[in-house]
Each structure stands twice: as C-alpha cells, then as structure tokens.
Design a protein around this motif. Structure first.
Motif, PDB file in Angstrom:
ATOM      1  N   ILE A  31       0.825  -1.191   0.000  1.00  0.00           N
ATOM      2  CA  ILE A  31       0.000   0.000   0.000  1.00  0.00           C
ATOM      3  C   ILE A  31       0.868   1.254   0.000  1.00  0.00           C
ATOM      4  N   ILE A  32       1.977   1.209   0.739  1.00  0.00           N
ATOM      5  CA  ILE A  32       2.815   2.392   0.902  1.00  0.00           C
ATOM      6  C   ILE A  32       3.944   2.389  -0.121  1.00  0.00           C
ATOM      7  N   GLY A  33       4.003   3.440  -0.901  1.00  0.00           N
ATOM      8  CA  GLY A  33       5.084   3.611  -1.862  1.00  0.00           C
ATOM      9  C   GLY A  33       5.890   4.849  -1.537  1.00  0.00           C
ATOM     10  N   ILE A  34       6.845   5.164  -2.402  1.00  0.00           N
ATOM     11  CA  ILE A  34       7.669   6.349  -2.191  1.00  0.00           C
ATOM     12  C   ILE A  34       7.960   7.011  -3.526  1.00  0.00           C
ATOM     13  N   ASN A  35       7.975   8.328  -3.532  1.00  0.00           N
ATOM     14  CA  ASN A  35       8.305   9.099  -4.716  1.00  0.00           C
ATOM     15  C   ASN A  35       9.821   9.237  -4.830  1.00  0.00           C
ATOM     16  N   TYR A  36      10.333   8.950  -6.010  1.00  0.00           N
ATOM     17  CA  TYR A  36      11.772   9.042  -6.259  1.00  0.00           C
ATOM     18  C   TYR A  36      12.000  10.186  -7.246  1.00  0.00           C
ATOM     19  N   GLY A  37      12.128  11.401  -6.702  1.00  0.00           N
ATOM     20  CA  GLY A  37      12.451  12.568  -7.520  1.00  0.00           C
ATOM     21  C   GLY A  37      13.958  12.730  -7.607  1.00  0.00           C
ATOM     22  N   ARG A  38      14.408  13.364  -8.671  1.00  0.00           N
ATOM     23  CA  ARG A  38      15.856  13.451  -8.896  1.00  0.00           C
ATOM     24  C   ARG A  38      16.290  14.865  -9.283  1.00  0.00           C
ATOM     25  N   VAL A  39      15.607  15.891  -8.677  1.00  0.00           N
ATOM     26  CA  VAL A  39      15.967  17.275  -8.979  1.00  0.00           C
ATOM     27  C   VAL A  39      17.033  17.720  -7.975  1.00  0.00           C
ATOM     28  N   GLY A  40      18.221  17.183  -8.136  1.00  0.00           N
ATOM     29  CA  GLY A  40      19.332  17.484  -7.236  1.00  0.00           C
ATOM     30  C   GLY A  40      20.646  17.139  -7.876  1.00  0.00           C
ATOM     31  N   ASN A  41      21.703  17.765  -7.395  1.00  0.00           N
ATOM     32  CA  ASN A  41      23.045  17.501  -7.937  1.00  0.00           C
ATOM     33  C   ASN A  41      23.937  16.754  -6.955  1.00  0.00           C
ATOM     34  N   ASN A  42      23.324  16.257  -5.865  1.00  0.00           N
ATOM     35  CA  ASN A  42      24.107  15.552  -4.853  1.00  0.00           C
ATOM     36  C   ASN A  42      23.475  14.214  -4.476  1.00  0.00           C
ATOM     37  N   LEU A  43      22.671  13.660  -5.392  1.00  0.00           N
ATOM     38  CA  LEU A  43      21.921  12.449  -5.066  1.00  0.00           C
ATOM     39  C   LEU A  43      22.740  11.188  -5.319  1.00  0.00           C
ATOM     40  N   PRO A  44      22.458  10.120  -4.586  1.00  0.00           N
ATOM     41  CA  PRO A  44      23.103   8.839  -4.861  1.00  0.00           C
ATOM     42  C   PRO A  44      22.780   8.356  -6.269  1.00  0.00           C
ATOM     43  N   SER A  45      23.598   7.476  -6.786  1.00  0.00           N
ATOM     44  CA  SER A  45      23.375   6.935  -8.122  1.00  0.00           C
ATOM     45  C   SER A  45      22.082   6.123  -8.148  1.00  0.00           C
ATOM     46  N   PRO A  46      21.490   5.918  -9.328  1.00  0.00           N
ATOM     47  CA  PRO A  46      20.308   5.062  -9.420  1.00  0.00           C
ATOM     48  C   PRO A  46      20.544   3.678  -8.815  1.00  0.00           C
ATOM     49  N   ASP A  47      21.714   3.119  -9.033  1.00  0.00           N
ATOM     50  CA  ASP A  47      22.020   1.804  -8.486  1.00  0.00           C
ATOM     51  C   ASP A  47      21.952   1.814  -6.960  1.00  0.00           C
ATOM     52  N   GLN A  48      22.568   2.825  -6.340  1.00  0.00           N
ATOM     53  CA  GLN A  48      22.510   2.941  -4.880  1.00  0.00           C
ATOM     54  C   GLN A  48      21.086   3.200  -4.406  1.00  0.00           C
ATOM     55  N   SER A  49      20.345   3.953  -5.198  1.00  0.00           N
ATOM     56  CA  SER A  49      18.969   4.289  -4.820  1.00  0.00           C
ATOM     57  C   SER A  49      18.069   3.060  -4.831  1.00  0.00           C
ATOM     58  N   ILE A  50      18.236   2.194  -5.813  1.00  0.00           N
ATOM     59  CA  ILE A  50      17.440   0.960  -5.843  1.00  0.00           C
ATOM     60  C   ILE A  50      17.787   0.084  -4.649  1.00  0.00           C
ATOM     61  N   GLU A  51      19.059   0.039  -4.292  1.00  0.00           N
ATOM     62  CA  GLU A  51      19.453  -0.714  -3.094  1.00  0.00           C
ATOM     63  C   GLU A  51      18.773  -0.145  -1.851  1.00  0.00           C
ATOM     64  N   SER A  52      18.666   1.187  -1.786  1.00  0.00           N
ATOM     65  CA  SER A  52      17.995   1.812  -0.648  1.00  0.00           C
ATOM     66  C   SER A  52      16.514   1.460  -0.632  1.00  0.00           C
ATOM     67  N   LEU A  53      15.889   1.469  -1.801  1.00  0.00           N
ATOM     68  CA  LEU A  53      14.469   1.095  -1.878  1.00  0.00           C
ATOM     69  C   LEU A  53      14.248  -0.333  -1.394  1.00  0.00           C
ATOM     70  N   LEU A  54      15.136  -1.212  -1.779  1.00  0.00           N
ATOM     71  CA  LEU A  54      15.027  -2.607  -1.340  1.00  0.00           C
ATOM     72  C   LEU A  54      15.244  -2.721   0.162  1.00  0.00           C
ATOM     73  N   SER A  55      16.187  -1.950   0.692  1.00  0.00           N
ATOM     74  CA  SER A  55      16.519  -2.062   2.114  1.00  0.00           C
ATOM     75  C   SER A  55      15.383  -1.562   3.000  1.00  0.00           C
ATOM     76  N   ILE A  56      14.620  -0.585   2.525  1.00  0.00           N
ATOM     77  CA  ILE A  56      13.510  -0.089   3.336  1.00  0.00           C
ATOM     78  C   ILE A  56      12.196  -0.793   2.989  1.00  0.00           C
ATOM     79  N   GLN A  57      12.288  -1.816   2.134  1.00  0.00           N
ATOM     80  CA  GLN A  57      11.154  -2.693   1.798  1.00  0.00           C
ATOM     81  C   GLN A  57       9.960  -1.912   1.259  1.00  0.00           C
ATOM     82  N   VAL A  58      10.243  -0.974   0.368  1.00  0.00           N
ATOM     83  CA  VAL A  58       9.171  -0.188  -0.207  1.00  0.00           C
ATOM     84  C   VAL A  58       8.379  -1.053  -1.188  1.00  0.00           C
ATOM     85  N   GLY A  59       7.044  -0.871  -1.227  1.00  0.00           N
ATOM     86  CA  GLY A  59       6.224  -1.692  -2.106  1.00  0.00           C
ATOM     87  C   GLY A  59       6.087  -1.128  -3.505  1.00  0.00           C
TER      88      GLY A  59
END
Length: 469
Positions: A31-59
């Motif tokens: 039921i709970i999802g998360i918005n992944y916006g990328r309007v920044g110049n200091n964000l982790p790489s997409p690869d690291q971001s997917i790992e973060s999504l998996l680690s917090i068990q986002v649906g």
C-alpha cells in the motif's frame, strides 16, 4: 477555519466492501510507496537508490519520468513501479495514436514485465499550470496510452494523472468540495468517465502541512499530524466527524466527484508527507513533525481493517510518500528541498517503517522542536556562505535589472555602495528584491545563492530592507 472540538462520538463503522477491489492493494506492504524525484546535484546513483528502496522494503516507487537506467535496475525486483508521461510530452502523445504507441513501446514494453510497471501517470498536477492546451490534451493522451496497452493485452497497468488540491475550487468544509470552475466541465467529466470506465484511481497530491502552516492558530498541529486524540471537526452539512486533516482534504475530493455523479472512483494518494526543514518563516517544518506525520500515516494506511475516510469508510487507499531524498535544486521556499526520508548517503533522516510492522516503541524519535509557532519579527535575505561566487554576478544583474528602486542604494555614492564587493551588493539586492516581491510569490532562494536570516545585515548608514512577520 478548521476549528476542532472534543467529542465522545463513536468512530465510524468500517466497511469491507472495497477491500477486494484491487489485488495490488491487498498486501499491507504494497500500500505504501515512495516518490523518487531526482531534482538534485548531490543524489546517490540510481544503483545505490534501488538498493535503498530494497533495504527499506518499499512496495511501490513512483518516478517522474520513465528513466531507462532506473527501470532496468528495477527489473527482477518485487518493487511495483509507476512511470510518468511528463507534461511537455502530453500534447505529442495526444496528437495521434502512433505517437502514443511509440511512447508505450519505448517506455513500457522495453521493460515490462520484468520491471513490474503498474501505473502510467499522464502528466503531473496538470491543472496547476497555466497551459490550457495541456488541460484539453490530458484525457485524449490518457485514452491513447490505455488503447496502446490494450493492444498488447496489458490490462494490469492502470492509467491515471496526479492532481493537486488546487484542482478544487472549494475544499472546506469537505462537503463543499467542488472542482474549479475555470477547468472546462468537459475536461473534468471526461476524466471522471475515463477513470470509472477503466477502474483506475483518482490520484491526488495532498499535504496537510500547507493548510496547517498557513493557519496554525485555527488548525491544531496534532490534528494535522494525524495524532489520535480529542481533536475533531464535524462537517455542518454532511454531519461526518473528522479526526484528522488528511481525511478532511481527501473527502473534499470525494464530495467534488460525488457532485458530478461519480461516487465509485477509487482514490490513491500520489504524494503526501511533511517537510523536515524549511525557511524561518515556515513553521513546523522539522524532523520531529515529519517523523510523527509519516509514522501515523503508515499506521493509518496499513491497518488490518482499512480505515478509509468518513465519506468512504473501509476503503484501501494506496499511498505514496514524498520523498526518497531531499532535492536541493528545487526552487521556491525552503520546504521544497526538505521532504526526504533518506540523506544523500542513504542513511535515514529520521526512522520510519513503510511496511507498517514496526511499533511506536521501537522508534527513536528526533528531538522535539523548541517551538512550532510562526516566527514573529524581521527577516532578511542574504548570500549563502556556500554560494558559487561565479553565479552571483549574473544573479545581481537579474535582480537589479527589475528596476522599481530595488538596487538604487547600491549606486555610486549611495549609502550601500560600500563595501564594493559582489557579495555585499548581492546580499543587499536579494533582501531588497525579496522585501518588494515576497507578497507576489518571490522566495529567498535565487537558484540556491541566498538564505534567510534574522540577523540584521545592515551596516553604517546602509539599511537593508526587511520582511516583517
């Protein structure tokens, strides 16, 4: 405006009539999802971001485009995905079926089904823009996307569009909910007909922070933060009892659709959250409140028996929290850049469990704020100590180029001419411009070059214009 009074009236009865409406929503951690916006110049790489999504068990993860790298990285995971047709592509997609087919081929078929795409959202807060051509092209684009998906026998991807609360002309009390009269009725009605006919969702971006922060005297902070207690509001027309501001806002959308004869369209929250930081003139933007709101949100939306809202009890409301990270290049007030759950190194800004399995006692809460009261006093807008000096010159030229006396005191021989430095002159110009145009929507940001201060930067006979709250 939102006067809250204690009551002993019984909570509304739950209904399970909608529980089986959409298999995606049956599992609480979906039921709970998360918005992944990328309007920044200091964000982790997409690869690291997917790992973060998996680690917090986002649906579910919601993207604001259909980024190829992100979609490839999501392949093979159990994360459901929402992709978006950006606003600037709506008219092209709406122009003919072949353009819609091409969009679907490039952005859906290239990744599906390995990447579990579940939503295609057409545009983002379309009715908040002044481009009325996009308003007219919105539903035609949605229809063509849906037709293209059907041609490929893809029926489990819902097509929708996220709308802001400003789509409503009236939202308080909830029973007065009504769509804006400047939006052509054929546009709203065709949208309703499409959502109903495709059993899709009405996606709404809903932020209790904004009505509360604009009227903290009359709206209880606990009521806005979804804290259960004695704070209630009774709608004088419907008689419904409200225990939090989120339900009030959602039901105003329910009543707006109801007035058009559409009472069976399901709702989903495409954005919600609470800022963990902001400007001096933005009360209540702190980590403690953000943690409180999002934890209570998860608790409400993952309850064993779906709570729904007073006007729609017992319904499951898929909810997408804003956002994964802070986005430091977003313009506007400070809160725009501080909605993230994670720091840019992947560590949590505050603890929140999106699966709804963690109890309150298991959390470590941020320190409570000294005050949530609005600041009262003078404020100035000066150059940020971390500003790029190379960018100050063009910014100074822009501000002073507006005229209206903004930079008169920087002229040769004037009170603020000295010291003759780009930092000193830009600080004066920023304060002067902000003081003149704040009431028209100007913010103390200037592409990241400026910050608010309550320390008077005036010196000698040079008096900096200020904003008085």
């Amino acid at each position: 405006m939102y006067t809250n009074k204690a009551t002993n009236e019984t909570l509304f009865a739950f209904s399970l009539s909608y529980l089986l409406a959409f298999s995606y929503a049956l599992s609480s951690n979906k039921i709970i999802g998360i918005n992944y916006g990328r309007v920044g110049n200091n964000l982790p790489s997409p690869d690291q971001s997917i790992e973060s999504l998996l680690s917090i068990q986002v649906g579910l993860v919601k993207l604001y485009d259909a980024n190829p790298e992100v979609l490839k990285l999501l392949a093979g995971t159990q994360i459901h995905v929402s992709i978006m047709v950006p606003n600037e592509q709506i008219s092209t997609v709406a122009s003919n079926q072949s353009m819609a087919d091409r969009w679907v081929h490039e952005n859906v078929l290239s990744y599906y089904p390995s990447t579990k795409i579940r939503f295609v959202l057409v545009g983002n807060e379309v009715f908040s823009s002044d481009n009325q051509q996009i308003w007219l092209d919105l539903v035609p684009a949605m229809k063509k996307i849906k037709k293209s998906l059907n041609k490929h026998n893809i029926h489990n991807i819902k097509v929708g569009t996220p709308l802001a609360m400003d789509t409503l002309e009236s939202s308080f009390p909830p029973s007065s909910g009504k769509f804006r009269s400047d939006i052509p009725s054929q546009v709203i009605l065709s949208l309703m007909k499409f959502l109903q006919g495709t059993t899709s969702f009405f996606f709404v971006d809903v932020y209790p922070y904004f009505p509360w922060s604009s009227d903290p005297t009359n709206i209880s902070l606990d009521y806005a933060l979804l804290k259960s207690g004695n704070e209630t509001y009774k709608d004088p027309e419907s008689g419904l009892i409200y225990y939090n501001l989120l339900d009030q806002m959602l039901d105003s959308v329910v009543f707006a659709m109801r007035k058009l004869g559409y009472d069976d369209i399901r709702m989903a929250i495409s954005e919600t959250g609470w800022p963990h930081d902001g400007d001096i003139d933005q009360p209540g933007a702190n980590a403690y409140n953000a943690a409180t709101y999002n934890r209570n949100l998860v608790k409400k939306m993952t309850a064993d028996l779906p709570l729904g809202t007073p006007a729609k009890p017992g319904v499951v409301i898929p909810t997408i929290v804003f956002s994964l990270y802070d986005e430091n290049q977003k313009p506007g007030p400070g809160t725009e850049r501080h909605w993230g759950l994670l720091n840019n190194n992947g560590s949590p800004i505050y603890e929140v469990d999106l699966t709804g399995t963690r109890t309150e006692s298991e959390y470590t809460s941020p320190p409570e704020p000294i005050t949530n009261e609005p600041y009262q006093g003078n404020m100035w807008c000066v150059v940020d100590s971390a500003a790029n000096l190379k960018e100050l010159g063009p910014a100074l030229d822009f501000v002073c180029g507006r005229g209206n006396g903004t930079c008169d005191e920087l002229g040769t021989g004037k009170d603020c001419y000295e010291p003759v430095s780009v930092i000193a002159h830009a600080s004066y110009a920023f304060s002067s411009y902000w003081a003149k145009y704040r009431s028209s929507g100007a913010s103390c940001y200037f592409n990241g070059l400026a910050v608010q201060t309550i320390i008077d930067p005036s010196h000698g006979s040079c008096r900096f214009p200020s904003v008085l709250l």
